[in-house]
Design an enzyme around this catalytic site. Structure first.
Site, mmCIF file in Angstrom:
data_model
loop_
_atom_site.group_PDB
_atom_site.id
_atom_site.type_symbol
_atom_site.label_atom_id
_atom_site.label_comp_id
_atom_site.label_asym_id
_atom_site.label_seq_id
_atom_site.Cartn_x
_atom_site.Cartn_y
_atom_site.Cartn_z
ATOM 1 N N HIS A 163 -10.572 29.873 -11.900
ATOM 2 C CA HIS A 163 -10.629 28.439 -11.574
ATOM 3 C C HIS A 163 -11.993 28.085 -10.993
ATOM 4 O O HIS A 163 -12.628 27.106 -11.389
ATOM 5 C CB HIS A 163 -9.585 28.099 -10.499
ATOM 6 C CG HIS A 163 -8.175 28.009 -10.994
ATOM 7 N ND1 HIS A 163 -7.817 27.285 -12.093
ATOM 8 C CD2 HIS A 163 -7.030 28.533 -10.504
ATOM 9 C CE1 HIS A 163 -6.492 27.381 -12.268
ATOM 10 N NE2 HIS A 163 -5.996 28.141 -11.308
ATOM 11 N N GLY A 211 0.820 -1.209 0.000
ATOM 12 C CA GLY A 211 0.000 0.000 0.000
ATOM 13 C C GLY A 211 0.846 1.249 0.000
ATOM 14 O O GLY A 211 2.037 1.189 0.274
ATOM 15 N N GLY A 258 2.244 5.598 4.544
ATOM 16 C CA GLY A 258 1.408 6.244 5.554
ATOM 17 C C GLY A 258 0.037 5.664 5.743
ATOM 18 O O GLY A 258 -0.797 6.239 6.429
ATOM 19 N N THR A 259 -0.223 4.503 5.147
ATOM 20 C CA THR A 259 -1.557 3.940 5.292
ATOM 21 C C THR A 259 -1.657 3.016 6.489
ATOM 22 O O THR A 259 -2.710 2.442 6.742
ATOM 23 C CB THR A 259 -1.963 3.168 4.029
ATOM 24 O OG1 THR A 259 -0.861 2.353 3.631
ATOM 25 C CG2 THR A 259 -2.310 4.111 2.915
ATOM 26 N N GLY A 260 -0.563 2.831 7.205
ATOM 27 C CA GLY A 260 -0.646 2.050 8.434
ATOM 28 C C GLY A 260 -0.120 0.632 8.320
ATOM 29 O O GLY A 260 -0.517 -0.233 9.097
ATOM 30 N N LYS A 261 0.790 0.386 7.399
ATOM 31 C CA LYS A 261 1.319 -0.969 7.246
ATOM 32 C C LYS A 261 2.153 -1.364 8.461
ATOM 33 O O LYS A 261 1.969 -2.445 9.027
ATOM 34 C CB LYS A 261 2.156 -1.068 5.965
ATOM 35 C CG LYS A 261 1.357 -0.780 4.717
ATOM 36 C CD LYS A 261 2.191 -0.890 3.464
ATOM 37 C CE LYS A 261 3.267 0.164 3.359
ATOM 38 N NZ LYS A 261 2.769 1.535 3.210
ATOM 39 N N HIS A 295 -7.415 35.239 -11.266
ATOM 40 C CA HIS A 295 -6.952 33.894 -11.609
ATOM 41 C C HIS A 295 -7.722 32.842 -10.806
ATOM 42 O O HIS A 295 -8.280 31.897 -11.368
ATOM 43 C CB HIS A 295 -5.448 33.819 -11.329
ATOM 44 C CG HIS A 295 -4.819 32.497 -11.605
ATOM 45 N ND1 HIS A 295 -3.965 32.281 -12.656
ATOM 46 C CD2 HIS A 295 -4.903 31.305 -10.961
ATOM 47 C CE1 HIS A 295 -3.563 31.030 -12.655
ATOM 48 N NE2 HIS A 295 -4.111 30.416 -11.627
ATOM 49 N N GLU A 296 -7.792 33.047 -9.499
ATOM 50 C CA GLU A 296 -8.455 32.046 -8.653
ATOM 51 C C GLU A 296 -9.959 31.997 -8.918
ATOM 52 O O GLU A 296 -10.554 30.920 -8.957
ATOM 53 C CB GLU A 296 -8.192 32.331 -7.165
ATOM 54 C CG GLU A 296 -6.727 32.257 -6.754
ATOM 55 C CD GLU A 296 -6.051 30.943 -7.102
ATOM 56 O OE1 GLU A 296 -6.741 29.913 -7.207
ATOM 57 O OE2 GLU A 296 -4.817 30.953 -7.299
HETATM 58 P P1 ADP Z 1 3.245 2.947 6.648
HETATM 59 O O1 ADP Z 1 4.080 1.940 7.346
HETATM 60 O O2 ADP Z 1 2.133 2.351 5.854
HETATM 61 O O3 ADP Z 1 4.018 3.922 5.829
HETATM 62 P P2 ADP Z 1 2.726 3.740 9.311
HETATM 63 O O4 ADP Z 1 2.157 2.505 9.853
HETATM 64 O O5 ADP Z 1 4.144 3.995 9.629
HETATM 65 O O6 ADP Z 1 2.514 3.825 7.747
HETATM 66 O O7 ADP Z 1 1.827 4.951 9.773
HETATM 67 C C1 ADP Z 1 2.363 6.092 10.368
HETATM 68 C C2 ADP Z 1 1.443 6.620 11.424
HETATM 69 O O8 ADP Z 1 0.232 7.089 10.854
HETATM 70 C C3 ADP Z 1 1.030 5.575 12.428
HETATM 71 O O9 ADP Z 1 1.947 5.511 13.468
HETATM 72 C C4 ADP Z 1 -0.319 6.084 12.894
HETATM 73 O O10 ADP Z 1 -0.177 7.056 13.890
HETATM 74 C C5 ADP Z 1 -0.876 6.744 11.675
HETATM 75 N N1 ADP Z 1 -1.737 5.833 10.925
HETATM 76 C C6 ADP Z 1 -1.502 5.385 9.672
HETATM 77 N N2 ADP Z 1 -2.496 4.589 9.268
HETATM 78 C C7 ADP Z 1 -3.363 4.517 10.280
HETATM 79 C C8 ADP Z 1 -4.608 3.821 10.459
HETATM 80 N N3 ADP Z 1 -5.128 3.059 9.489
HETATM 81 N N4 ADP Z 1 -5.245 3.979 11.628
HETATM 82 C C9 ADP Z 1 -4.716 4.754 12.590
HETATM 83 N N5 ADP Z 1 -3.572 5.414 12.489
HETATM 84 C C10 ADP Z 1 -2.893 5.312 11.347
HETATM 85 ZN ZN ZN Z 2 -3.991 28.482 -10.953
#
Ligand code: ADP
Ligand code: ZN
Ligand code: MG
Length: 645
Positions: A443, A215, A218-221, A439-440
């Site tokens: 848009h 994934g 930052g999705t929480g892996k 401009h804005e």
């Molecule tokens: P990844 O490993 O996918 O890059 P992380 O697990 O390191 O992402 O996520 C970083 C932080 O973001 C976590 O420590 C948490 O605080 C927050 N976070 C990310 N995904 C979630 C989630 N699904 N639920 C709650 N917190 C999350």
């Molecule tokens: Zn613009």
């Protein structure tokens, strides 16, 4: 639980010791030689001040002197009462080169001479020529021996970094991870197995050995992997793929060995390899320019060996995470290795709300805060962004001494995350400000008439972040996963709305539209070369959808004939041009409204919410708009553009 560092008993290769040892001996000899040479140059005679020497000469006490450039060694005449006494010899150092000295000596009948040529001269010459290369070769040979010895030799480096990979129990539970319910459901099985493997082994079921979490960042892996360990109450061993890659070949492989050695002793447990792609890139897929990467290959091979070398039912389960599954070596995904993949995607609206809930429980929220609304305003945000958002809002609230985090804090935090920090200090001239405002609004007006793009939430002429002098926020009602043909056209027209407004109002253009034009062109090009949306070119992919990891060194486009390349370019240009014309037509049709909104914006700097909706509601769609959206074609003659006076 106590964890022992397991220093695998590798022996230091004798070769290394020898070279290191002989180098040491050599340096010692040199030092001794130095000590031996310096005293022989005559400092065992008493040193006297130069003035004393002159006095003694003038008193007629000196018999003979050897005058060197830096040193004068002289012998006193034997004392008259004890002539058998051994001659008394002294040395002195002249203050400067004393040109009168020969005269004084002659006048006082002192026998004098220059020192004999330095018989150690040849030695220092030889040493001067031979020692530096010797040292050089010594060090070189030593470094070489460390690398050539392969794994074990390099271990002197690996071992010093010997570490405990276990983080013990993580204490993170599935409740701490939100918005990824499918992934959690899949991982539940792993948790159950770790808790009580007998249920599975009795029946002869084999639990997957390796699970790959795929994934975007930052999705929480990482969080999920920790939660699996936390839920099951087992130790969590973790290492990041990039940590395996070392300067010295073999260190990574040794670390893999170490890691698994430690893990096996602690089973049941989780071994988590973060950023697997750093290590598991396809072997042999290296660009010829970079050359093979022995270190990575060795490490990867070691990982594969380790994974094959134990039974999944021994209780060690390997989780790995990557955001680039496309570059992984196929060998990693074979059955009994990472044969199960779990997608951890960006959360949808409901997921975002749940994640906000998880993180908001630690901050004090004002009554009015509606997390669902915030979730709706943050499409595309990953879990980490949302965690960051909550924290930003809390920081803002604290800075302004709010008793609790308000909705306004959240809104400001969202703007910060999307567009960067406000730059009130960046002072625009009146004409610049006016340009930005038109401009804005351009848009916003064009955007408000386009399908599937949602409502325009906010326009601002407060400079933010690195380059933005103003910005327009338009949010879809729902998360979108597909874009229709007409929506792409609408998007391109919206992007060009800013430039069109400048043309229409000022009759000349500014540099402010650079980013818009870039995005519009990219989108048009992708729709032709990637999405196959051009009628004349057909559904053919002219671009490689997955850029290779040596991206940039290779044309991402397939090889096409010059004629086709020309056709692609023309299609892209046509698409952008028509969208541009449509944007201008829309603004021309609504010129009064454009001027009216721009005036308000100049006055208030920010226009948002209901007030903005109210204004945009009266925008009129030109007759040809629907046609153009559906077919991409414009009626033959569009009214000529008339710059306002
Ligand atoms: P990844 O490993 O996918 O890059 P992380 O697990 O390191 O992402 O996520 C970083 C932080 O973001 C976590 O420590 C948490 O605080 C927050 N976070 C990310 N995904 C979630 C989630 N699904 N639920 C709650 N917190 C999350
Ligand atoms: Zn613009
Ligand atoms: Mg991570």
């Amino acid at each position: 639980m106590a964890v022992e560092t397991n220093n695998t008993p590798f022996q230091k290769p004798p070769k290394l010791k020898q070279i290191g040892g002989s180098l040491l001996t050599f340096i010692t000899i040199l030092l001794l030689l130095n000590l031996a040479i310096i005293p022989s140059l005559g400092s065992h005679y008493r040193d006297v001040p130069y003035s004393d020497f002159i006095e003694q000469v003038e008193a007629g006490k000196v018999e003979r002197a050897i005058v060197g450039p830096e040193r004068i060694q002289y012998t006193l005449k034997p004392a008259p009462n004890s002539p058998s006494e051994p001659p008394r010899v002294f040395v002195t150092t002249p203050v400067t080169i004393d040109l009168d000295l020969p005269k004084i000596l002659r006048e006082n009948d002192v026998e004098f001479a220059a020192p004999p040529p330095d018989n150690l001269g040849w030695l220092s010459t030889v040493l001067g020529w031979i020692v530096p290369p010797l040292i050089f070769f010594g060090i070189w040979g030593w470094l070489l021996s460390r690398n050539q010895g392969g794994g074990p030799a390099a271990l002197t480096v690996g071992q010093s970094k010997a570490r405990i990979y276990s983080e013990g129990s993580t204490g993170i539970k599935f409740d701490d991870v939100a918005g990824v319910d499918e992934a959690k459901a899949e991982l539940q099985e792993v948790v159950e197995f770790l808790r009580d493997s007998s249920r599975y082994t009795q029946i002869g079921a084999k639990i997957p050995k390796g699970v790959l979490l795929v994934g975007p960042p930052g999705t929480g892996k990482t969080l999920l992997a920790k939660a699996v360990a936390g839920e099951a109450g087992v130790p969590f061993f973790s290492i990041s793929g990039s940590e395996f890659i070392e300067l010295f070949v073999g260190v990574g492989a040794a670390r893999v060995r170490d890691l698994f050695e430690q893990a096996k002793q602690q089973a049941p447990c989780i071994v988590f390899i973060d950023e697997l792609d750093a290590l598991g890139k396809s072997r042999g897929g290296n660009s010829p320019f970079i050359g093979g990467n022995d270190e990575r290959e060795q490490t990867l091979n070691q990982l594969l060996t380790e994974m094959d070398g134990f039974d999944a039912n021994s209780g060690v389960i390997i989780l790995a995470a990557t955001n680039r599954p496309d570059v992984l070596d196929p060998a990693l995904r074979r059955p009994r290795r990472f044969d199960r993949q779990i997608v951890v995607d960006r959360p949808d609206k409901i997921g975002r709300e749940a994640i906000l809930q998880v993180h908001a429980q630690y901050v004090k929220l004002a009554e009015e805060v509606d997390l669902a609304k915030i979730a709706a305003r943050t499409p595309g945000f990953a879990g980490a962004d949302l965690a960051n958002l909550v924290n930003e809002a809390a920081l803002l609230a604290a800075r302004q001494h709010h008793p609790a985090v308000t909705m306004a804090d959240f809104n400001e935090a969202i703007d910060r995350v999307i567009a960067g920090l406000e730059k009130k200090s960046r002072v625009l001239s009146d004409i610049e400000k006016k340009t930005v405002a038109y401009h804005e609004v351009g848009h916003a007006l064009v955007g408000s008439l386009m399908p599937g793009a949602g409502t325009v939430e906010k326009i601002s002429v407060v400079p933010r972040g690195v380059g933005a002098l103003g910005y327009t926020v338009q949010l879809p009602e729902d998360d979108r996963f597909l874009m229709m043909e007409d929506e792409i056209r609408g998007r391109i027209a919206t992007l060009l709305g800013g430039r069109s407004a400048e043309e229409l109002i000022f009759g000349k253009v500014s540099t402010g539209a650079g980013d818009d034009i870039q995005k519009a062109t990219d989108l048009a090009e992708r729709s032709v070369t990637l999405y196959g949306m051009s009628k004349s070119l057909g559904a053919i992919a002219f671009e490689k959808s997955q850029p290779q990891f040596w991206e940039g060194w290779q044309n991402p486009r397939r090889s096409v004939s010059p004629k086709v390349a020309e056709e692609i370019d023309r299609e892209v240009k046509d698409m952008v041009d028509r969208a541009h014309q449509m944007a201008r037509l829309i603004l021309q049709t609504n010129q009064t409204l454009l001027e009216q909104i721009a005036e308000i914006l100049l006055h208030q700097e920010i226009l948002e919410g209901a007030e903005l909706q109210e204004q945009l509601k009266s925008a009129i769609a030109p007759a040809s708009l629907q046609d153009w959206l559906q077919t991409g074609k414009l009626p033959q003659e569009l009214p000529q553009l008339q710059p306002a006076a």
